[in-house]
Design an enzyme around this catalytic site. Structure first.
Site, short mmCIF file in Angstrom:
data_model
loop_
_atom_site.label_atom_id
_atom_site.label_comp_id
_atom_site.label_asym_id
_atom_site.label_seq_id
_atom_site.Cartn_x
_atom_site.Cartn_y
_atom_site.Cartn_z
N LYS A 22 0.84 -1.21 0.00
CA LYS A 22 0.00 0.00 0.00
C LYS A 22 0.87 1.25 0.00
O LYS A 22 0.68 2.15 -0.81
CB LYS A 22 -0.90 0.00 1.25
CG LYS A 22 -1.59 1.32 1.49
CD LYS A 22 -2.43 1.31 2.75
CE LYS A 22 -1.71 1.64 4.02
NZ LYS A 22 -1.38 3.05 4.25
N ASN A 23 1.83 1.31 0.94
CA ASN A 23 2.60 2.53 1.08
C ASN A 23 3.51 2.81 -0.13
O ASN A 23 3.80 3.95 -0.43
CB ASN A 23 3.44 2.51 2.37
CG ASN A 23 2.55 2.70 3.59
OD1 ASN A 23 1.37 3.02 3.46
ND2 ASN A 23 3.11 2.50 4.77
N ARG A 94 -3.52 11.01 4.74
CA ARG A 94 -2.35 11.86 4.81
C ARG A 94 -1.43 11.72 3.59
O ARG A 94 -0.80 12.68 3.15
CB ARG A 94 -1.58 11.54 6.10
CG ARG A 94 -0.39 12.41 6.27
CD ARG A 94 0.36 12.12 7.53
NE ARG A 94 1.72 12.62 7.40
CZ ARG A 94 2.06 13.87 7.66
NH1 ARG A 94 1.18 14.74 8.07
NH2 ARG A 94 3.31 14.26 7.50
N ARG A 123 1.40 14.80 13.22
CA ARG A 123 1.97 14.59 11.89
C ARG A 123 2.10 15.88 11.07
O ARG A 123 1.40 16.08 10.08
CB ARG A 123 1.15 13.53 11.13
CG ARG A 123 1.12 12.21 11.90
CD ARG A 123 0.39 11.14 11.18
NE ARG A 123 1.22 10.45 10.22
CZ ARG A 123 0.82 9.37 9.54
NH1 ARG A 123 -0.37 8.89 9.72
NH2 ARG A 123 1.61 8.80 8.67
N MET A 125 4.04 18.87 8.58
CA MET A 125 4.57 18.80 7.22
C MET A 125 5.91 19.55 7.08
O MET A 125 6.38 19.78 5.98
CB MET A 125 3.57 19.43 6.25
CG MET A 125 2.37 18.60 5.90
SD MET A 125 2.77 17.30 4.72
CE MET A 125 3.01 18.27 3.22
N ASP A 126 6.47 20.00 8.22
CA ASP A 126 7.64 20.89 8.13
C ASP A 126 8.83 20.27 7.38
O ASP A 126 9.54 20.97 6.65
CB ASP A 126 8.08 21.30 9.56
CG ASP A 126 8.41 20.09 10.43
OD1 ASP A 126 7.59 19.15 10.48
OD2 ASP A 126 9.49 20.08 11.05
N ASP A 308 4.69 0.36 12.03
CA ASP A 308 3.44 -0.20 11.50
C ASP A 308 3.23 -1.67 11.89
O ASP A 308 2.18 -2.24 11.57
CB ASP A 308 3.40 -0.05 9.97
CG ASP A 308 3.18 1.38 9.53
OD1 ASP A 308 2.87 2.23 10.38
OD2 ASP A 308 3.32 1.66 8.32
N ILE A 330 8.38 6.60 16.76
CA ILE A 330 8.04 7.32 15.51
C ILE A 330 6.81 8.20 15.70
O ILE A 330 6.79 9.34 15.26
CB ILE A 330 7.78 6.33 14.34
CG1 ILE A 330 8.95 5.34 14.20
CG2 ILE A 330 7.53 7.07 13.04
CD1 ILE A 330 10.26 5.94 13.76
N ARG A 400 -8.63 0.03 4.65
CA ARG A 400 -7.67 0.97 4.05
C ARG A 400 -6.36 0.24 3.73
O ARG A 400 -5.65 0.66 2.82
CB ARG A 400 -7.36 2.10 5.04
CG ARG A 400 -8.51 3.06 5.26
CD ARG A 400 -8.07 4.21 6.14
NE ARG A 400 -6.73 4.62 5.74
CZ ARG A 400 -5.78 5.05 6.58
NH1 ARG A 400 -6.03 5.16 7.86
NH2 ARG A 400 -4.60 5.38 6.14
C1 UD1 Z 1 4.91 6.60 6.30
C2 UD1 Z 1 3.91 5.47 6.14
C3 UD1 Z 1 3.33 5.08 7.51
C4 UD1 Z 1 4.46 4.76 8.49
C5 UD1 Z 1 5.46 5.92 8.53
C6 UD1 Z 1 6.68 5.62 9.39
C7 UD1 Z 1 3.01 5.90 3.95
C8 UD1 Z 1 1.84 6.27 3.12
N1 UD1 Z 1 2.83 5.90 5.27
O1 UD1 Z 1 4.17 7.73 6.79
O2 UD1 Z 1 2.49 3.93 7.34
O3 UD1 Z 1 3.92 4.57 9.78
O4 UD1 Z 1 5.93 6.21 7.20
O5 UD1 Z 1 7.32 4.49 8.95
O6 UD1 Z 1 4.07 5.57 3.43
N2 UD1 Z 1 7.11 14.24 10.72
C9 UD1 Z 1 7.28 15.57 11.05
N3 UD1 Z 1 7.29 16.48 10.03
C10 UD1 Z 1 7.15 16.14 8.72
C11 UD1 Z 1 6.97 14.76 8.40
C12 UD1 Z 1 6.95 13.85 9.43
O7 UD1 Z 1 7.43 15.94 12.22
O8 UD1 Z 1 7.17 17.01 7.84
C13 UD1 Z 1 7.06 13.23 11.81
C14 UD1 Z 1 5.71 12.54 11.87
O9 UD1 Z 1 4.78 13.30 12.63
C15 UD1 Z 1 6.05 11.22 12.51
C16 UD1 Z 1 7.45 10.92 11.96
O10 UD1 Z 1 7.96 12.18 11.52
O11 UD1 Z 1 6.11 11.35 13.89
C17 UD1 Z 1 7.47 9.90 10.83
O12 UD1 Z 1 6.77 10.42 9.74
P1 UD1 Z 1 7.08 10.00 8.22
O13 UD1 Z 1 8.31 9.16 8.14
O14 UD1 Z 1 7.01 11.24 7.40
O15 UD1 Z 1 5.82 9.09 7.92
P2 UD1 Z 1 4.80 9.19 6.73
O16 UD1 Z 1 5.52 9.37 5.44
O17 UD1 Z 1 3.71 10.12 7.07
#
Ligand code: UD1
Length: 422
Positions: A22-23, A94, A123, A125-126, A308, A330, A400
């Protein structure tokens, strides 16, 4: 709303086919925006998140057709592309934010709604924003939307992320394929889904090196062409089904599974007393003894133990001999399955990012509620190990990320059924 009913089970035996990830698919689909030529993804999973991404891409002007019962996704974005990703779709999932990098690369501007929080944490987006700004984008937040623009397109740059975010790595990677000059991403995420995306982009004509390591180098090209790409095996679905015989006994072969996708997870299974054998078709799993042993688990970015799989691992450890400590590094709020497992007789204490699980002899069936995707499947696994009947409600979370979970488990002997509309 559907519910899933699980009855405590004896040993499970047989084979379970593992779907495409999926991811990975959610990152590969937006790559279609990078080229006017068609992108075809084979081995796609049939899930509601994939349908949401299809809907989002269609709203941007791309065409996506699900062929062969949804296993093949043929897409094209040869027409005019709309730069606005609307809140109504983005809030559902997301991973919608993965259109930001491709839209910027293709059009030089984009307006993408912020996804908002979700059950497992804030979560933000920074990291995405910093990574795309390093490539020359200017991004402002107005009325809940990120308004991103460039002056004369994206430009290659060296950028180090403060944390190895999976999504930000994917956005940077896609954006940099069409940027002018060379880009280097340091502290990049190393997940197999990133490697899969890089492979697909390379098949489309991108020049990328270093995927799977923490430094990725991308040489920008003028255009990308069409390609056909098979989606990598879903390591989370794989790990989930590997836990089914670990919990119930018996021997299950997960078809399409490979050790390198789940190495740190297999190390913990081994310590818990579960044998994993590589076969020509996948991975065969069985218990070594009668009782599971307690193990401590810390979730980390790949190649560490995946967040996950934390909820599912907790379901296993509820009936282990001894006390296990699970540390979630995480996401800040990812133990919502713990109170539900406790309704089934599990002994768990949560303190901040740590959960202490004291193994009990037996879980007992109960009515429980799914709170997120991985939490819901952990309740099903726990139900298989419990005495009596477990009813898991709010299973839309499950749909999902798990394709026909009840069929796959029933095929190896599990007593599980879906009740619609309850
Ligand atoms: C992806 C996976 C999700 C998995 C996660 C961690 C997909 C669609 N989803 O999510 O299933 O649990 O990786 O392996 O691939 N963060 C920030 N700022 C940012 C981005 C992230 O602070 O701009 C934080 C998030 O809040 C979280 C951590 O970083 O605590 C990990 O996030 P990230 O690696 O970005 O996960 P996703 O890509 O959202």
């Amino acid at each position: 709303m559907d519910s899933i009913i699980v009855r405590g089970n004896g040993p499970l035996n047989g084979q379970i086919p593992i779907a495409g990830a999926k991811n990975a698919c959610l990152a590969l689909m937006p790559a279609t925006l990078l080229s006017e030529e068609p992108l075809t993804l084979t081995n796609a999973p049939r899930l509601s998140d994939i349908r949401t991404m299809t809907e989002l891409l269609a709203s941007l002007g791309a065409e996506v057709a699900a062929l062969q019962d949804g296993k093949v996704l043929a897409s094209s974005s040869h027409g005019e592309i709309n730069p606005v990703a609307d809140y109504d779709i983005v809030r559902k999932m997301r991973a919608s934010n993965l259109v930001l990098g491709p839209l910027l690369a293709r059009l030089g501007h984009a307006v993408v709604s912020l996804p908002g929080g979700c059950a497992i944490g804030a979560r933000p987006m920074d990291i995405h924003i910093d990574a795309l700004e390093a490539l020359g984008a200017q991004i402002e937040l107005r009325e809940g939307y990120l308004h991103a623009k460039t002056q004369g397109g994206l430009k290659g740059a060296v950028h180090e992320m403060r944390f190895a975010s999976v999504g930000a790595t994917e956005n940077f990677l896609m954006a940099a394929t069409l940027a002018k000059g060379t880009s280097v991403l340091k502290n990049a995420a190393r997940e197999p889904e990133i490697v899969d995306l890089a492979r697909c982009l390379r098949a489309m004509g991108a020049q990328i090196e270093g995927e799977g390591t923490s430094t990725i180098e991308i040489q920008g090209v003028d255009r990308l062409h069409g390609a056909t790409h098979p989606v990598v095996t879903d390591r989370i679905e794989l790990g989930t089904y590997m836990l089914a015989p670990a919990i119930c006994g018996g021997e299950v072969e997960c078809l399409g599974g490979r050790i390198e996708l789940v190495e740190s997870f297999c190390e913990k299974l081994d310590a818990a007393g579960i044998a994993v054998e590589e076969t020509a078709l996948g991975l065969k799993v069985k218990r070594r003894g009668d009782r599971i042993r307690a193990v401590d688990v810390v979730t980390e970015p790949f190649p560490g133990f995946p967040t996950d799989l934390q909820a599912q691992m907790m379901a296993l450890l509820c009936t282990a001999e001894g006390t296990s400590v699970l540390e979630e590094k995480i996401f800040e709020n990812r133990f919502m399955h713990a109170p539900e497992l406790m309704r089934m007789g599990a002994k768990i204490e949560v303190h901040g990012g740590h959960a202490t699980v004291q193994g009990v002899d037996k879980l007992r069936g109960a009515r429980v509620m799914a709170t997120d995707l991985r939490a819901s499947v952990s309740l099903i696994l726990a139900g298989l190990a419990a005495e009596g009947e477990t009813v898991v409600s709010r299973v839309y979370h499950l749909d999902r990320g798990y394709e026909r979970v009840e069929e796959k488990l029933r095929a190896v002997g599990a007593h599980i059924e879906r009740v619609t509309g309850e």
